[in-house]
Design a protein around this motif. Structure first.
Motif, PDB file in Angstrom:
ATOM      1  N   GLU A  19       0.740  -1.270  -0.224  1.00 10.56           N
ATOM      2  CA  GLU A  19       0.111  -0.086   0.142  1.00 10.56           C
ATOM      3  C   GLU A  19       0.739   1.219   0.055  1.00 10.56           C
ATOM      4  O   GLU A  19       0.592   2.220  -0.792  1.00 10.56           O
ATOM      5  CB  GLU A  19      -1.046  -0.004   1.314  1.00 10.56           C
ATOM      6  CG  GLU A  19      -2.042  -0.919   1.120  1.00 10.56           C
ATOM      7  CD  GLU A  19      -2.913  -1.031   2.381  1.00 10.56           C
ATOM      8  OE1 GLU A  19      -2.317  -0.900   3.551  1.00 10.56           O
ATOM      9  OE2 GLU A  19      -4.148  -1.560   2.357  1.00 10.56           O
ATOM     10  N   LYS A  23       1.074   3.783  -3.037  1.00 12.04           N
ATOM     11  CA  LYS A  23       0.345   5.417  -2.839  1.00 12.04           C
ATOM     12  C   LYS A  23       1.242   6.159  -3.555  1.00 12.04           C
ATOM     13  O   LYS A  23       0.765   7.510  -3.977  1.00 12.04           O
ATOM     14  CB  LYS A  23       0.439   5.521  -1.407  1.00 12.04           C
ATOM     15  CG  LYS A  23      -0.302   6.507  -0.773  1.00 12.04           C
ATOM     16  CD  LYS A  23      -0.564   6.687   0.722  1.00 12.04           C
ATOM     17  CE  LYS A  23      -1.395   7.768   1.009  1.00 12.04           C
ATOM     18  NZ  LYS A  23      -1.691   7.825   2.772  1.00 12.04           N
ATOM     19  N   LYS A  24       2.745   6.066  -3.603  1.00 11.82           N
ATOM     20  CA  LYS A  24       3.578   6.701  -4.209  1.00 11.82           C
ATOM     21  C   LYS A  24       3.156   6.872  -5.890  1.00 11.82           C
ATOM     22  O   LYS A  24       3.552   7.966  -6.191  1.00 11.82           O
ATOM     23  CB  LYS A  24       4.969   6.292  -4.081  1.00 11.82           C
ATOM     24  CG  LYS A  24       5.478   6.281  -2.871  1.00 11.82           C
ATOM     25  CD  LYS A  24       6.932   5.756  -2.598  1.00 11.82           C
ATOM     26  CE  LYS A  24       7.448   5.855  -1.265  1.00 11.82           C
ATOM     27  NZ  LYS A  24       8.802   5.156  -1.078  1.00 11.82           N
ATOM     28  N   ASN A  26       0.027   6.799  -6.919  1.00 14.09           N
ATOM     29  CA  ASN A  26      -1.188   7.452  -6.976  1.00 14.09           C
ATOM     30  C   ASN A  26      -2.131   6.151  -7.276  1.00 14.09           C
ATOM     31  O   ASN A  26      -3.099   6.414  -8.135  1.00 14.09           O
ATOM     32  CB  ASN A  26      -1.372   8.671  -8.117  1.00 14.09           C
ATOM     33  CG  ASN A  26      -0.547   9.902  -7.267  1.00 14.09           C
ATOM     34  OD1 ASN A  26      -0.624   9.886  -6.218  1.00 14.09           O
ATOM     35  ND2 ASN A  26      -0.038  10.449  -8.128  1.00 14.09           N
ATOM     36  N   THR A  27      -2.034   5.173  -6.695  1.00  9.96           N
ATOM     37  CA  THR A  27      -2.955   3.959  -7.033  1.00  9.96           C
ATOM     38  C   THR A  27      -3.130   3.211  -5.663  1.00  9.96           C
ATOM     39  O   THR A  27      -2.494   3.737  -4.709  1.00  9.96           O
ATOM     40  CB  THR A  27      -2.407   3.175  -8.030  1.00  9.96           C
ATOM     41  OG1 THR A  27      -3.298   2.236  -8.631  1.00  9.96           O
ATOM     42  CG2 THR A  27      -1.076   2.431  -7.949  1.00  9.96           C
ATOM     43  N   SER A  28      -3.935   2.173  -5.700  1.00  7.50           N
ATOM     44  CA  SER A  28      -4.113   1.462  -4.433  1.00  7.50           C
ATOM     45  C   SER A  28      -3.913   0.005  -4.666  1.00  7.50           C
ATOM     46  O   SER A  28      -4.145  -0.516  -5.825  1.00  7.50           O
ATOM     47  CB  SER A  28      -5.342   1.743  -3.832  1.00  7.50           C
ATOM     48  OG  SER A  28      -6.382   1.257  -4.721  1.00  7.50           O
TER      49      SER A  28
END
Length: 92
Positions: A19, A23-24, A26-28
């Motif tokens: 996670e 997050k870096k 811009n996704t999950s």
């Protein structure tokens, strides 16, 4: 179509690290798993089956009713006293 939830087990520390890394970008994890599951579906389910399911999921197109013609508005007549210029009403 109705959606179903899929539950899997994964090591909690690894999930936290994943996670953090995603997050870096811009996704999950959720977004990535949905994309991978979609790819798996497309590669494993034969195209005729996918087309059949897609056709069942799409709502049938209803024929549109033709637009009603607009009713002509009755014209209001201007009273004769107002139709004459001001000078004529005053007797001039």
């Amino acid at each position: 179509m109705k959606k179903e939830n899929v539950t899997i087990s994964f090591e909690s520390e690894q999930l936290a690290a994943l996670e953090f890394s995603l997050k870096k970008k811009n996704t999950s994890v959720q977004a990535q798993l949905e994309e991978l599951l979609k790819c798996l579906y497309e590669s494993e389910v034969p195209e005729p089956v996918r087309e059949y399911l897609d056709s069942r999921a799409a709502p049938a197109a209803r024929p549109r009713r033709p637009a009603r013609p607009a009713k002509p508005q009755p014209r209001e007549e201007i009273p004769s006293a107002l139709a004459r210029p001001t000078d004529e009403r005053n007797g001039v």
